[in-house]
Enzyme design. Sequence first.
Site, PDB file in Angstrom:
ATOM      1  CD  GLU A 105      -1.025   8.149   0.586  1.00 54.02           C
ATOM      2  OE1 GLU A 105      -0.485   7.844   1.665  1.00 54.02           O
ATOM      3  OE2 GLU A 105      -2.257   8.117   0.422  1.00 54.02           O
ATOM      4  CG  HIS A 134      -6.477  15.470   1.025  1.00 49.08           C
ATOM      5  ND1 HIS A 134      -7.066  14.710   0.048  1.00 49.08           N
ATOM      6  CD2 HIS A 134      -6.238  14.626   2.068  1.00 49.08           C
ATOM      7  CE1 HIS A 134      -7.174  13.457   0.475  1.00 49.08           C
ATOM      8  NE2 HIS A 134      -6.673  13.383   1.691  1.00 49.08           N
ATOM      9  CD  GLU A 147      -3.148   0.850   2.040  1.00 49.24           C
ATOM     10  OE1 GLU A 147      -3.496  -0.329   2.215  1.00 49.24           O
ATOM     11  OE2 GLU A 147      -3.813   1.818   2.447  1.00 49.24           O
ATOM     12  CG  ASP A 202      -3.178  10.834   5.090  1.00 45.85           C
ATOM     13  OD1 ASP A 202      -2.176  10.371   5.644  1.00 45.85           O
ATOM     14  OD2 ASP A 202      -3.880  10.192   4.297  1.00 45.85           O
ATOM     15  CD  GLU A 215      -7.836   6.256   5.980  1.00 45.22           C
ATOM     16  OE1 GLU A 215      -7.019   5.335   5.858  1.00 45.22           O
ATOM     17  OE2 GLU A 215      -7.705   7.356   5.422  1.00 45.22           O
TER      18      GLU A 215
HETATM   19  C1  GCU Z   1      -3.465   7.380   4.188  1.00 44.49           C
HETATM   20  C2  GCU Z   1      -3.258   6.413   3.071  1.00 44.49           C
HETATM   21  C3  GCU Z   1      -3.836   5.071   3.377  1.00 44.49           C
HETATM   22  C4  GCU Z   1      -3.366   4.595   4.745  1.00 44.49           C
HETATM   23  C5  GCU Z   1      -3.677   5.640   5.785  1.00 44.49           C
HETATM   24  C6  GCU Z   1      -3.146   5.300   7.164  1.00 44.49           C
HETATM   25  O1  GCU Z   1      -4.806   7.751   4.261  1.00 44.49           O
HETATM   26  O2  GCU Z   1      -3.826   6.915   1.894  1.00 44.49           O
HETATM   27  O3  GCU Z   1      -3.450   4.185   2.369  1.00 44.49           O
HETATM   28  O4  GCU Z   1      -3.966   3.388   5.077  1.00 44.49           O
HETATM   29  O5  GCU Z   1      -3.077   6.844   5.409  1.00 44.49           O
HETATM   30  O6  GCU Z   1      -2.182   5.921   7.576  1.00 44.49           O
HETATM   31  O7  GCU Z   1      -3.695   4.447   7.844  1.00 44.49           O
END
Ligand code: GCU
Length: 714
Positions: free
Chosen positions: A406, A534, A180, A378, A304
């Site tokens: 990212e 963002h 990821e 983030d 999330e």
């Molecule tokens: C960001 C990222 C995700 C990740 C998240 C996290 O949002 O895009 O892929 O899982 O951070 O830190 O948990």
Amino acid sequence: MRTMFTMRLAAAIALMVAALQPAAAEDGYELWLRYRPLAGEAAQALAARVGTVETDERTDPTIAAAVAELERALPSMTGGAGSGGGAILIGTPNSPRIAALGLPLARVGEEGFVLRDVTANGRRMLVIAGNRPVGALYGAFHFLRLAQQGALPVRLDITERPRVKLRLLNHWDNLDRTVERGYSGQSIWDWWKLPTATDPRYVDYARANASLGINGAVLNNVNAKPDSLTPEWIAKAAKVADVLRPYGIRVYLSARWSAPVELKQTATADPLDPAVAAWWRAKADEIYRAIPDFGGFVVKANSEGQPGPQDYKRTHAEGANMLAAAVKPHGGIVMWRAFVYSEVDPDDRAKQAYSEFKPLDGRFADNVIVQVKNGAIDFQPREPFHPLFGAMPKTPLMLEVQITKEYLGFATHLAYLAPMWSEVLEADTYAKGRGSTVAKVVDGSLEGHRLTGMAGVANIGSDRNWSGSIFDQANWYAFGRLAWNPALTPQAIAGEWARQTFTPDPAFVTPVTAMMMGSRQAVVDYMTPMGLAHLMATGHHYGPGPWVGDLARPEWNPTYYHRADKDGIGFDRTRTGSNAVAQYAAPVAKRFADKRTVGDDFLLWFHHVGWDERQPSGRTLWEELVTRYDRGVASVEGMQRTWAGLAPLIDTERAAQIASFLVIQKEEAIWWRDASLAYFGSVSGRKLPAGVRPPAHDLPYYEAIRHPYAPGHH
Ligand code: GCU
């Protein structure tokens, strides 16, 4: 046991081998541990003091690793310069020879080291000593760091100890080997072949980390699968732990909160249910049988879409403490992430973690540390420091940064991140008056916490060059160095890295360091200038998407963050808006709340500003934004020019790859600039100032761009 290694012989063998083989390709695999022959005088000076490597503790695997590193490096670095008959003695006070020297080891703790030239029994020796073998290993790497740079003082007398206890990489690596937010190939953990087969890369990974003092690795993604806690996968993790152990690196796992339910072993994951606590205790016992020095768990809960204790109306503290009790008998810890926000909470996303965690201060068990991202949203190219730093005095807080880029152009944009991290570490929280920096929260000195840490989301993958690009190696390097000592300057770290990775030649190092130091601001300028954040495209986060406003969760939309309309742009986080400023200590809140004092780095983070409002430059806000986008593109062009001048000083292989990535970066900087100006121009109705190049295409062209195969998004 004593090892005698004759440098002259080794150097002769090295030269013979070199003569028989074509020059090794400079594909970046060796990172900053290249150990190339030093130039004339430096080679002779080194040879004069390092004839043999001696130890009385060769049976210790960590000391053996240190000796092996010295024996690999020194003959190669001294080239044909021969040996001056000096000696290195390495070890701990278990060695009577070291114990007899009266070294200031009391000062260096469990992981620190002493490097000192001594004369013992009439022999001049360089002593590399730690209280524990890992300290000696770190000392050996520090010595090699100085030597590779041609920076060894005539007499060495150095004591060092890490300022932060947990210096960890977090791998967001999935069990199917995808990563990821990974831009450098597959996971280096070849789970499928483990535990039977390991890869020599694991050892080189461990060497690189040990050279920086990184002492832990979380092997799997924070978005964790329950499978990683099954016996089959514990055996795989145990094998990795066996390989990393000699290098002072402990293994940790991300734990999925609902694992016991998903593995069909409990009916609930309620942390207050005794069956759940018993399951985790038994699981911890099982893990520790396989990995006696297992570090503990990191947990992403109620974030999330991940499950967590709130699913059972329990707090984050109740969840963390239940897990902490399971690992406590074994000396383990829990790193509980504060990266939480919810689509059902209408409050400003930037406020939610603070609102959730601040009331829990003092409620966490003593082997829990709360892991806080550098900023409240983030990992954006620039964010103000997270308001939780300084706000939870009774709770150890660790800093989480993202090494993988990212939101900063993946692996092909050159962006050196140490300036970003130092900016946060140096930020003053004013929690206990002036000087209460984030660094002092993180190293524990502000509140006297002993459990301290820094975590970096790794940028490491199966690419030959590990990080997807050569300059991304510098971010791995800088993370490790800052975790060891948050007070090191980004400039100094860049210089160290460049000398070891390329050449100590100042004609190369000085300009390359300057280029690196400006590179992150370039990304800020062409992506998210003046406190914007963002604005990246949906999902994979590659390229611009400021127009996106139709995603299900409000706070996933770029329009949520920039709030541009025909009058102005920016997120009002003052009293007239979300009042996120109130989460900071009064002097900080006051500075952020006032447009005149907030500074242009965070202007639009905290304020909604009229397009025509005059800025200190005399330009209107709209004109100022245009200037920043143009400046960002110009910076990349500047990097290309710098690189064209420097490339002849290094190998063609790495030089060419870097040049080609700069071409990608330039094209994409222009894309960002053009798309952003097309969009904000259409929203604001403002025209581009005279003489400014219009975007190459109209807005619908940019809006239609799709990248379904962008890496790192699963
Ligand atoms: C960001 C990222 C995700 C990740 C998240 C996290 O949002 O895009 O892929 O899982 O951070 O830190 O948990």
